[in-house]
Scaffold this motif. Structure first.
Motif, PDB file in Angstrom:
ATOM      1  N   ALA A  55      10.127 -13.155   2.403  1.00  0.00           N
ATOM      2  CA  ALA A  55       8.739 -12.827   2.722  1.00  0.00           C
ATOM      3  C   ALA A  55       8.624 -11.334   2.970  1.00  0.00           C
ATOM      4  CB  ALA A  55       8.281 -13.610   3.949  1.00  0.00           C
ATOM      5  N   ILE A  56       7.660 -10.693   2.322  1.00  0.00           N
ATOM      6  CA  ILE A  56       7.478  -9.253   2.458  1.00  0.00           C
ATOM      7  C   ILE A  56       6.002  -8.957   2.733  1.00  0.00           C
ATOM      8  CG2 ILE A  56       7.759  -7.011   1.341  1.00  0.00           C
ATOM      9  CD1 ILE A  56       9.911  -8.307  -0.417  1.00  0.00           C
ATOM     10  N   PRO A  57       5.611  -8.836   3.996  1.00  0.00           N
ATOM     11  CA  PRO A  57       4.219  -8.495   4.309  1.00  0.00           C
ATOM     12  C   PRO A  57       3.889  -7.082   3.830  1.00  0.00           C
ATOM     13  CG  PRO A  57       5.369  -9.397   6.224  1.00  0.00           C
ATOM     14  CD  PRO A  57       6.413  -9.068   5.202  1.00  0.00           C
ATOM     15  N   ALA A  58       2.766  -6.942   3.134  1.00  0.00           N
ATOM     16  CA  ALA A  58       2.406  -5.628   2.596  1.00  0.00           C
ATOM     17  C   ALA A  58       0.944  -5.608   2.184  1.00  0.00           C
ATOM     18  CB  ALA A  58       3.282  -5.281   1.390  1.00  0.00           C
ATOM     19  N   ASP A  59       0.323  -4.435   2.341  1.00  0.00           N
ATOM     20  CA  ASP A  59      -1.008  -4.183   1.809  1.00  0.00           C
ATOM     21  C   ASP A  59      -0.828  -3.567   0.432  1.00  0.00           C
ATOM     22  OD1 ASP A  59      -3.529  -3.359   1.104  1.00  0.00           O
ATOM     23  OD2 ASP A  59      -3.834  -2.046   2.834  1.00  0.00           O
ATOM     24  N   LEU A  60      -1.063  -4.341  -0.606  1.00  0.00           N
ATOM     25  CA  LEU A  60      -0.784  -3.893  -1.964  1.00  0.00           C
ATOM     26  C   LEU A  60      -1.838  -2.938  -2.510  1.00  0.00           C
ATOM     27  CD1 LEU A  60       0.568  -7.269  -3.334  1.00  0.00           C
ATOM     28  CD2 LEU A  60       1.881  -5.184  -2.937  1.00  0.00           C
ATOM     29  N   GLY A  61      -2.854  -2.664  -1.728  1.00  0.00           N
ATOM     30  CA  GLY A  61      -3.826  -1.659  -2.113  1.00  0.00           C
ATOM     31  C   GLY A  61      -3.374  -0.248  -1.790  1.00  0.00           C
ATOM     32  N   ASP A  62      -2.284  -0.133  -1.065  1.00  0.00           N
ATOM     33  CA  ASP A  62      -1.719   1.172  -0.729  1.00  0.00           C
ATOM     34  C   ASP A  62      -0.518   1.416  -1.640  1.00  0.00           C
ATOM     35  OD1 ASP A  62      -1.366   3.492   1.356  1.00  0.00           O
ATOM     36  OD2 ASP A  62       0.616   2.600   1.088  1.00  0.00           O
ATOM     37  N   PRO A  63      -0.533   2.468  -2.445  1.00  0.00           N
ATOM     38  CA  PRO A  63       0.529   2.648  -3.442  1.00  0.00           C
ATOM     39  C   PRO A  63       1.918   2.790  -2.843  1.00  0.00           C
ATOM     40  CG  PRO A  63      -0.896   4.593  -3.329  1.00  0.00           C
ATOM     41  CD  PRO A  63      -1.564   3.518  -2.563  1.00  0.00           C
ATOM     42  N   GLU A  64       2.040   3.506  -1.734  1.00  0.00           N
ATOM     43  CA  GLU A  64       3.361   3.671  -1.129  1.00  0.00           C
ATOM     44  C   GLU A  64       3.860   2.354  -0.535  1.00  0.00           C
ATOM     45  OE1 GLU A  64       5.321   6.251  -1.552  1.00  0.00           O
ATOM     46  OE2 GLU A  64       3.680   6.976  -2.807  1.00  0.00           O
ATOM     47  N   THR A  65       2.951   1.569   0.015  1.00  0.00           N
ATOM     48  CA  THR A  65       3.334   0.262   0.551  1.00  0.00           C
ATOM     49  C   THR A  65       3.741  -0.681  -0.570  1.00  0.00           C
ATOM     50  OG1 THR A  65       1.807   0.571   2.397  1.00  0.00           O
ATOM     51  CG2 THR A  65       2.575  -1.651   2.005  1.00  0.00           C
ATOM     52  N   ILE A 111      -5.473  -1.843  -9.833  1.00  0.00           N
ATOM     53  CA  ILE A 111      -4.897  -0.891 -10.784  1.00  0.00           C
ATOM     54  C   ILE A 111      -3.827  -0.016 -10.131  1.00  0.00           C
ATOM     55  CG2 ILE A 111      -5.361   1.008 -12.364  1.00  0.00           C
ATOM     56  CD1 ILE A 111      -6.456  -1.705 -13.284  1.00  0.00           C
ATOM     57  N   THR A 112      -4.200   0.712  -9.095  1.00  0.00           N
ATOM     58  CA  THR A 112      -3.252   1.653  -8.494  1.00  0.00           C
ATOM     59  C   THR A 112      -2.048   0.945  -7.890  1.00  0.00           C
ATOM     60  OG1 THR A 112      -5.125   3.089  -7.970  1.00  0.00           O
ATOM     61  CG2 THR A 112      -3.028   3.611  -6.924  1.00  0.00           C
ATOM     62  N   GLY A 113      -2.295  -0.127  -7.147  1.00  0.00           N
ATOM     63  CA  GLY A 113      -1.190  -0.884  -6.558  1.00  0.00           C
ATOM     64  C   GLY A 113      -0.300  -1.499  -7.613  1.00  0.00           C
ATOM     65  N   LEU A 114      -0.921  -2.075  -8.627  1.00  0.00           N
ATOM     66  CA  LEU A 114      -0.165  -2.688  -9.720  1.00  0.00           C
ATOM     67  C   LEU A 114       0.731  -1.664 -10.412  1.00  0.00           C
ATOM     68  CD1 LEU A 114       0.566  -4.765 -11.890  1.00  0.00           C
ATOM     69  CD2 LEU A 114      -1.683  -4.385 -12.919  1.00  0.00           C
ATOM     70  N   LEU A 115       0.168  -0.518 -10.753  1.00  0.00           N
ATOM     71  CA  LEU A 115       0.953   0.500 -11.438  1.00  0.00           C
ATOM     72  C   LEU A 115       2.069   1.050 -10.548  1.00  0.00           C
ATOM     73  CD1 LEU A 115      -1.712   2.521 -13.465  1.00  0.00           C
ATOM     74  CD2 LEU A 115       0.226   1.234 -14.368  1.00  0.00           C
ATOM     75  N   SER A 116       1.799   1.201  -9.266  1.00  0.00           N
ATOM     76  CA  SER A 116       2.825   1.691  -8.346  1.00  0.00           C
ATOM     77  C   SER A 116       3.994   0.721  -8.284  1.00  0.00           C
ATOM     78  CB  SER A 116       2.227   1.889  -6.947  1.00  0.00           C
ATOM     79  OG  SER A 116       1.206   2.869  -6.966  1.00  0.00           O
ATOM     80  N   ALA A 117       3.685  -0.578  -8.228  1.00  0.00           N
ATOM     81  CA  ALA A 117       4.741  -1.592  -8.197  1.00  0.00           C
ATOM     82  C   ALA A 117       5.526  -1.607  -9.505  1.00  0.00           C
ATOM     83  CB  ALA A 117       4.125  -2.965  -7.916  1.00  0.00           C
ATOM     84  N   VAL A 118       4.831  -1.495 -10.619  1.00  0.00           N
ATOM     85  CA  VAL A 118       5.508  -1.472 -11.918  1.00  0.00           C
ATOM     86  C   VAL A 118       6.442  -0.268 -12.005  1.00  0.00           C
ATOM     87  CG1 VAL A 118       5.176  -1.136 -14.408  1.00  0.00           C
ATOM     88  CG2 VAL A 118       3.744  -2.760 -13.164  1.00  0.00           C
ATOM     89  N   GLN A 119       5.951   0.896 -11.616  1.00  0.00           N
ATOM     90  CA  GLN A 119       6.774   2.102 -11.674  1.00  0.00           C
ATOM     91  C   GLN A 119       8.027   1.956 -10.824  1.00  0.00           C
ATOM     92  OE1 GLN A 119       4.146   5.282 -10.570  1.00  0.00           O
ATOM     93  NE2 GLN A 119       3.020   5.223 -12.496  1.00  0.00           N
ATOM     94  N   GLU A 120       7.885   1.378  -9.633  1.00  0.00           N
ATOM     95  CA  GLU A 120       9.042   1.209  -8.750  1.00  0.00           C
ATOM     96  C   GLU A 120      10.032   0.193  -9.318  1.00  0.00           C
ATOM     97  OE1 GLU A 120      11.658   1.934  -6.021  1.00  0.00           O
ATOM     98  OE2 GLU A 120       9.748   3.027  -6.028  1.00  0.00           O
ATOM     99  N   ALA A 121       9.517  -0.819 -10.023  1.00  0.00           N
ATOM    100  CA  ALA A 121      10.393  -1.858 -10.577  1.00  0.00           C
ATOM    101  C   ALA A 121      11.044  -1.453 -11.894  1.00  0.00           C
ATOM    102  CB  ALA A 121       9.593  -3.152 -10.795  1.00  0.00           C
ATOM    103  N   LEU A 122      10.551  -0.416 -12.555  1.00  0.00           N
ATOM    104  CA  LEU A 122      11.011  -0.079 -13.902  1.00  0.00           C
ATOM    105  C   LEU A 122      12.519   0.145 -14.032  1.00  0.00           C
ATOM    106  CD1 LEU A 122       8.275   2.171 -15.568  1.00  0.00           C
ATOM    107  CD2 LEU A 122       9.128  -0.057 -16.328  1.00  0.00           C
TER     108      LEU A 122
END
Length: 229
Positions: A55-65, A111-122
């Protein structure tokens, strides 16, 4: 070593069914969302089925989070094979009166949260076999007079705009990441889903059906978009 899926925007509908489906197929599952109690219950339920989960609590609207959530998933469960995005913000329903923060909020999650997560996972996705980005999307994103009228009628103008942007984004990412053997696919959900926030008791779509479609998309690795009605 088992594969890992990160389910972003975990809730009682599609994302829960996706976590269960991929867990049943042998994936470790990271659940990411704002409701810590719901996440803990999801991990417990998956664990009872023999699925390793976190479980990972997070606000996915924040790119750094969003980036931090992906990092935490990697530390907890290993390299990421699939990033699944179901997070959304239904704000800015009337774009003629919504303030700037509401409009930004919709775009930040979709958009921003999604792209931030994708970039981190790449870095993981580029190394993992059968890597994928899977996105939950909705029919409000289609651009035609009939769909636009429904978006206005249901006070879903902000969601309509971000869904349209996600639709385009999936196509772009599919082309960009194909040389890295990373599949990108989206499920365009054209109705209300049972158990979701939009279920007023008359929803017709079973979230398990949507999850099965995601699994089919993932295994076939061909079509970018599948419609579910």
């Amino acid at each position: 070593m088992s594969k890992t899926i990160v389910v972003c925007g975990y809730g009682p509908g599609i994302s829960k069914a996706v976590a269960e489906k991929f867990g049943a197929e042998g994936f470790a599952v990271a659940l990411v969302g704002r409701n810590a109690e719901r996440l803990a219950a999801g991990v417990k339920a998956l664990g009872a089925k023999g699925v390793k989960a976190a479980a990972i609590p997070a606000d996915l609207g924040d790119p750094e989070t969003a980036r931090a959530a992906v990092k935490q998933a990697r530390r907890a469960l290993g390299p990421i094979t699939v990033l699944q995005w179901s997070a959304y913000d239904a704000g800015a329903g009337d774009l003629t009166t919504a303030d700037a923060s509401a409009i930004r909020g919709v775009l930040d999650v979709g958009i921003t949260g999604l792209l931030s997560a994708v970039q981190e996972a790449l870095p993981d996705l580029r190394k993992e076999k059968d890597a994928a980005v899977l996105v939950t999307n909705g029919g409000f994103g289609y651009a035609n007079p009939e769909t636009d009228a429904v978006g206005v009628q249901y006070n879903a103008m902000g969601l309509s705009v971000v869904n349209a942007a996600k639709h385009k984004l999936c196509g772009l990412l599919s082309k960009k990441l194909a040389p890295d053997n990373i599949y990108v696919g989206q499920a365009m959900v054209l109705g209300s889903v049972k158990g979701s926030a939009y279920d007023s008791g008359q929803a017709t779509l079973d979230p398990a059906v949507v999850a099965a479609k995601f699994w089919d998309l993932y295994r076939a690795r061909a079509a970018v978009t599948a419609e579910i009605a």
